[in-house]
Design a protein around this motif. Structure first.
Motif, short mmCIF file in Angstrom:
data_model
loop_
_atom_site.label_atom_id
_atom_site.label_comp_id
_atom_site.label_asym_id
_atom_site.label_seq_id
_atom_site.Cartn_x
_atom_site.Cartn_y
_atom_site.Cartn_z
N ILE A 2 6.41 34.04 -50.34
CA ILE A 2 7.66 34.47 -50.19
C ILE A 2 8.74 33.37 -49.79
N ASN A 3 9.85 33.38 -50.73
CA ASN A 3 10.90 32.46 -50.60
C ASN A 3 11.94 33.19 -49.74
N ASN A 4 11.88 32.54 -48.42
CA ASN A 4 12.66 33.16 -47.53
C ASN A 4 13.80 32.21 -46.99
N ALA A 5 13.47 31.02 -46.99
CA ALA A 5 14.26 30.10 -46.71
C ALA A 5 15.46 30.03 -47.11
N GLY A 6 16.73 30.13 -46.16
CA GLY A 6 17.97 29.84 -46.53
C GLY A 6 19.15 30.15 -45.71
N TYR A 7 20.37 30.12 -46.13
CA TYR A 7 21.27 30.38 -44.84
C TYR A 7 22.62 30.54 -45.73
N GLY A 8 23.68 31.60 -44.52
CA GLY A 8 24.64 32.04 -45.19
C GLY A 8 26.07 31.18 -45.14
N LEU A 9 27.04 31.32 -46.10
CA LEU A 9 28.14 30.68 -46.06
C LEU A 9 29.18 31.79 -46.11
N LEU A 10 30.14 31.77 -45.01
CA LEU A 10 31.15 32.62 -44.98
C LEU A 10 32.39 32.14 -45.33
N SER A 11 33.11 32.40 -46.27
CA SER A 11 34.16 31.36 -46.80
C SER A 11 34.99 32.31 -48.07
N GLY A 12 36.28 32.16 -47.95
CA GLY A 12 36.80 32.20 -49.24
C GLY A 12 36.43 31.60 -50.51
N TYR A 70 31.24 40.73 -51.69
CA TYR A 70 31.82 41.34 -50.55
C TYR A 70 33.00 40.13 -50.21
N ILE A 71 34.17 40.49 -49.74
CA ILE A 71 35.16 39.64 -49.23
C ILE A 71 34.53 38.34 -48.31
N GLY A 72 34.82 37.26 -48.51
CA GLY A 72 34.18 36.12 -47.57
C GLY A 72 32.58 35.79 -48.23
N TRP A 73 32.10 36.70 -48.76
CA TRP A 73 30.79 36.41 -48.88
C TRP A 73 30.33 35.99 -50.52
N GLY A 74 31.36 35.68 -51.27
CA GLY A 74 31.33 35.47 -52.61
C GLY A 74 30.55 34.53 -52.99
N LEU A 75 30.63 33.29 -52.25
CA LEU A 75 30.04 31.97 -52.63
C LEU A 75 28.37 32.11 -52.40
N TYR A 76 28.20 32.68 -51.15
CA TYR A 76 26.90 32.77 -50.53
C TYR A 76 26.15 33.80 -51.52
N GLY A 77 26.88 35.15 -51.75
CA GLY A 77 26.53 36.14 -52.89
C GLY A 77 26.21 35.54 -53.98
N SER A 78 26.66 34.58 -54.68
CA SER A 78 26.51 33.86 -56.00
C SER A 78 25.11 33.52 -55.92
N THR A 79 24.60 32.73 -54.81
CA THR A 79 23.47 32.00 -54.83
C THR A 79 22.33 33.16 -54.92
#
Length: 293
Positions: free
Chosen positions: A89-99, A150-159
């Protein structure tokens, strides 16, 4: 009698990782849970359960990962000569909230280092053992933000978009070897994901994005611990997935995740219909295309 499986779960100390660890142990399987620090605390949380091996490991450190995987295989082999890592289970990670414009190169690179390259590091360390046994299941955790932006989550979402694509290809590559790969896209679940322990906001805030990214920052703070998803139910879904004889390649979890996927595909189909002639008009004249109804 149930055959005891061994699960290797990264980021096992909190959030999804902790809940999945609980559910897997309750099901009677073994868990190798990795943490960046305070391994003894997680062991104590489970009363030093002999079916739980907690290892300190950073997913960005390849040497630590290889050593952790070997330690897990060696330790459980002492009690079961047939023991192997059955489910990753590859679960480790974190969010980045940013334009998209707001984040620095370093902020984006670090998010990729953990969420994408960290996942790849662990896959590369575990797959040789699964290939040797001709069995196993790699489960990578994506996000509803990996299905649609989602607005503000594009960079995190790209991962997470990257994890979706990597898993799709991996599933095809390892299928002939008796190994499965699944990417799970949870929606919004009531965990600590929006806490500072799991979420980083870009240092730079550009006033021009106040109505978009700024509004999302306020919204994220407001809905923290009000999300619709139940982490305990998610963990049970993971146990069912790990025990499935025919697991899916894609598994969205939560009504919100499913709705996001369906709305995106509907919008995509509309774009295709509206621009069909332009899309197909770039082919050579001898290529026949059937226009949809």
């Amino acid at each position: 009698m149930k055959t005891q499986k061994t699960w290797f779960i990264t980021g096992a100390s909190r959030g999804f990782g902790l809940e999945i660890t609980k559910a897997v142990l309750a099901s009677g399987d073994r868990v190798v849970g990795t943490v960046r620090s305070k391994a003894a605390e997680l062991s104590a949380h489970f009363n030093n359960d002999p079916d739980l091996l907690v290892i300190t490991m950073d997913v960005t450190n390849e040497q630590q990962i290889k050593a952790a995987v070997q330690q897990a295989v060696d330790q459980f082999a002492q009690v079961d000569q047939f023991a192997q890592i059955d489910i990753l289970i590859n679960n480790a990670g974190y969010g980045l909230l940013s334009g998209v414009e707001e984040a620095t190169n370093e902020e984006v690179k670090q998010n990729y280092e953990v969420n994408v390259f960290g996942t790849l590091n662990v896959i590369r360390a575990v797959l040789p053992f699964m290939r040797e046994k001709k069995s196993g299941h790699v489960i990578n955790i994506s996000s509803v933000g990996g299905l649609g932006a989602y607005i503000g989550w594009g960079l995190y979402g790209s991962t997470k978009f990257a994890i979706e694509g990597i898993t799709e290809a991996l599933a095809m590559e390892v299928a002939p070897l008796g190994i499965f790969a699944t990417v799970v896209a949870p929606g919004f679940f009531r965990t600590n994901f929006l806490d500072e322990s799991s979420l980083i906001s870009s240092a730079q805030i550009i006033p021009d994005y106040a109505e978009t990214v700024g509004a999302m920052r306020k919204f994220a703070a407001k809905v923290n611990y009000q999300q619709p998803g139940d982490p305990e139910k998610l963990a049970k879904a993971f146990v069912a997935l790990g025990n499935s004889e025919n697991p899916p390649v894609h598994l969205p979890l939560g009504k919100d995740s499913l709705e996001r996927f369906r709305s995106k595909t509907a919008a995509f189909e509309k774009d295709v219909a509206d621009w069909f002639d332009t899309i197909t008009g770039t082919d050579h004249d001898d290529v026949k295309t059937n226009k949809p109804e």
